[in-house]
Design an enzyme around this catalytic site. Structure first.
Site, PDB file in Angstrom:
ATOM      1  N   ASP A 100       0.812  -1.212   0.000  1.00  0.00           N
ATOM      2  CA  ASP A 100       0.000   0.000   0.000  1.00  0.00           C
ATOM      3  C   ASP A 100       0.847   1.264   0.000  1.00  0.00           C
ATOM      4  O   ASP A 100       0.445   2.290  -0.550  1.00  0.00           O
ATOM      5  CB  ASP A 100      -0.942   0.006   1.212  1.00  0.00           C
ATOM      6  N   CYS A 153       1.159  -8.221   5.211  1.00  0.00           N
ATOM      7  CA  CYS A 153       0.776  -6.822   5.004  1.00  0.00           C
ATOM      8  C   CYS A 153      -0.711  -6.616   4.768  1.00  0.00           C
ATOM      9  O   CYS A 153      -1.501  -7.532   4.842  1.00  0.00           O
ATOM     10  CB  CYS A 153       1.640  -6.210   3.912  1.00  0.00           C
ATOM     11  N   ASP A 154      -1.050  -5.382   4.419  1.00  0.00           N
ATOM     12  CA  ASP A 154      -2.372  -4.818   4.641  1.00  0.00           C
ATOM     13  C   ASP A 154      -3.568  -5.646   4.162  1.00  0.00           C
ATOM     14  O   ASP A 154      -4.496  -5.883   4.908  1.00  0.00           O
ATOM     15  CB  ASP A 154      -2.445  -3.435   3.999  1.00  0.00           C
ATOM     16  N   SER A 158      -4.866   5.008   5.602  1.00  0.00           N
ATOM     17  CA  SER A 158      -3.774   4.122   5.974  1.00  0.00           C
ATOM     18  C   SER A 158      -3.742   3.998   7.487  1.00  0.00           C
ATOM     19  O   SER A 158      -4.140   4.915   8.212  1.00  0.00           O
ATOM     20  CB  SER A 158      -2.453   4.699   5.468  1.00  0.00           C
TER      21      SER A 158
END
EC number: 4.2.1.9
Length: 618
Positions: A81, A122-123, A517
């Site tokens: 991201d 991760c995201d 974020s």
């Protein structure tokens, strides 16, 4: 006794062809009849949180084999991201969550795997795998790649800790010299691992411990530390144990839907609020609950946020602490323990570790002076050496952080704030709710009244902020960035970072039907539902409108009469086919993104596929 799923491809004369192919992958006669464990990896050289995950494959395979299973690895995609931020690449981030979930389902069902080890970090990768795990409902354990060490450098003779957001803010701040900006950039992300603050990746990996699908230390043990090796070894052996429990003993309590039940989701959300997790976790937990068939929605989150204290303040809410400091203070088990003391979480829930949460918390109590194993484990710390090599150092803090009054993790009595780090707001601007990471909001901004400055896209907002169109006292409104309107529900890290660089982070608010974020702080309100593209009131906001935000009362109000709102609705509808579409936005939307938008729901539903619409189309 449940039959191994893999028996579909390994048993009987009619499966000679399938067995022949299995043999070509290295399987032998002795392997047929053993559980086939899908090692769901997400290694890629594009993402620092995943660049080292190939180093785990051999270790995981050896462990599973030694325990009596047959490991078979495949990979999913993984989008960074931070690298995709601020351009068209961010449109693909959230949609990749569903693509990852589908790809895992395709591979696991296509090959009739019996269980999964999910190696994520991760995201969108962890949530995507989580959706798949709950959809498939076969034995699973999550093991993340671990967090990155915090960056460290010296500016103006002062030692400071850094992360990715600092690099972005300094890079956009014209008052910062090129030399200082370059120094911060080179220091912010020193190792492999997920970015070092309580951002989305680390939030989700921590919550997997709380919901019961990952072993203690999963979310907080540094990617570079050798202690992670033991975590992987234990997970590899344990997944084979879970297969025996389910397939040989018909123990359905070890399945992910039994572990991640409604109580576990409520526990995870309480932990999320207490640790000030990324607002994206709301989106992902809502989506996961739907896959699990659990009744869990924004009303539950709202109720929990009103009674859960804020116990763990970590970057981006403060520069003082990062995930490595959370680990030093006892990790997720310490946060759960403090919440359990106050009766805020149910400690009787089961866990993939094979015990109740109460038993697990006791086992990993680093405040117990007699518990040498836990005290040593939670002293695993950073080495301060730039590297992409996993499990490459064994540095330890001289002592842990057991200060529950002034330390990184607080007791309920000494909470940073008595209401938690996430809040759900509602009102005529967000009838179905919106989310703010209140952990990152300074006290002076908990109530804010400002003047709307409206942008039809993130790109326009960035240009406007950098060109000084936004002043102190304004409310930046960014719309048509929701799941359908974007499409893809972009993160707004650049607008919030540029507000910081302009000195406006504590003087302005930002509202969007997009998302933020995990690195965002300030009065940043996202997930506005319904989104503009679905006829939400955010589509009616005009420059100069007054907007009132009150976190204490959980209200967000567009200061217009019902009559004026109705008039603006009719004005929008008069646009015909262009109604609820952005004005003059130049954006290429691929067929892949159009397909996503066709079925996307608003954020209050987790931005999942609209199953009712899918049924209509099928």
């Amino acid at each position: 006794m449940a039959k191994l799923r893999s028996a579909t491809t390994t048993e009987g004369r009619k499966r000679a062809g399938a067995r022949a192919l299995w043999r070509a992958t290295g399987m032998t006669d002795s392997d047929f009849g053993k559980p086939i464990i899908a090692v769901v990896n997400s290694f890629t050289q594009f993402v620092p949180g995943h660049v080292h995950l190939n180093q785990l494959s051999e270790l995981m395979g050896e462990t599973i084999t030694a325990a009596g299973g047959v490991p078979k690895e495949f990979n999913t995609i993984a989008i960074d991201d931070g690298i995709a931020m601020g351009h068209g690449g961010m449109l693909y981030s959230l949609p990749s969550r569903d693509l990852i979930a589908d790809s895992v389902e395709y591979m696991v069902n296509g090959h009739c795997a019996d269980a999964m080890i999910c190696i994520s970090n991760c995201d969108k990768i962890t949530p995507g795998m989580m959706l798949a795990a709950l959809r498939l409902n076969i034995p699973v354990i999550f093991v993340s790649g671990g967090p990155m060490e915090a960056g460290k450098t010296k500016l103006a003779n002062i030692d400071i800790k850094l992360d990715l957001v600092d690099a972005m803010v300094k890079g956009a701040d014209e008052s910062v010299s090129d030399a200082d900006s370059d120094q911060v950039e080179r220091s912010a992300c020193p190792t492999c691992g997920s970015c070092s603050g309580m951002f989305t990746a680390n939030s989700m990996n921590c919550l997997l411990e709380a919901i019961g699908l990952a072993l203690p230390g999963n979310g907080t043990t540094l990617a570079t530390h050798k202690d992670r090796k033991q975590l992987y070894v234990e997970a590899g052996a344990r997944i084979v144990d879970l297969c025996r429990e389910y397939y040989q003993k018909d123990n359905q309590e070890v399945l992910p839907r039994a572990i991640a039940n409604k109580t576990a989701f409520m526990n995870a959300m309480v932990v999320d609020i207490a640790m000030g997790g990324s607002s994206n976790t709301v989106l992902h937990l809502l989506a996961a609950a739907q896959e699990a068939g659990v009744d869990f929605d924004m009303s539950h989150i709202d109720a929990l946020s009103r009674k859960t204290p804020f116990l763990c303040k970590v970057a981006p809410a403060t520069p003082e602490y990062h995930i490595e400091d959370v680990h030093r203070a006892g990790g997720m088990m310490a946060i759960v323990r403090e919440l359990g003391k106050a009766g805020l979480v149910d400690m009787s829930v089961n866990h993939v570790a094979g015990s109740t949460m109460a038993e697990l918390v006791k086992k990993w109590d680093a405040t117990d002076p007699t518990n040498e194993a836990a005290r040593k484990f939670y002293r695993a710390g950073p080495a301060g050496i730039r590297t992409t090599k996993a499990m490459s150092q064994e540095c330890r803090w001289d002592e842990g952080d057991n200060d529950r009054e002034h330390g990184c993790i607080r007791s309920v009595e000494h909470a940073f704030r008595q209401d938690g780090g996430l809040a759900v707001l509602s009102g005529n601007l967000a009838v179905d709710g919106c989310v703010v990471k209140s952990a990152g909001v300074v006290d002076d901004m908990l109530h804010f009244e400002g003047t709307a400055v409206v942008y039809e896209s993130q790109d326009d907002s960035v240009e406007g902020i950098l060109n000084d169109e936004v002043k102190a006292g304004d409310v930046v409104v960014i719309r048509y960035e929701g799941p359908k309107g974007g499409p893809g529900m972009q993160e707004m890290l650049y607008p919030t970072s540029y507000l910081k660089s302009k000195g406006l982070a504590e003087k302005c608010a930002l509202i969007t039907d997009g998302r933020f974020s995990g690195g965002t702080s300030g009065l940043s309100i996202g997930h506005v539902s319904p989104e503009a593209a679905s006829g939400g009131a955010i589509a009616y906001v005009e420059n100069g409108d007054k907007i009132i935000i009150d976190i204490a009362t959980r209200e967000i109000t567009l200061a217009l009469s019902d009559a004026e709102l109705e008039a603006r609705k009719q004005k929008q509808l008069a646009r015909g086919k262009q109604a609820y579409k952005p004005l003059d936005r130049q954006r290429y939307v691929s067929s892949a993104l159009k397909a996503y938008a066709l079925l996307a729901t608003s954020a209050d539903k987790g931005a999942v596929r609209d199953l009712a619409k899918l049924e209509e189309l099928s």
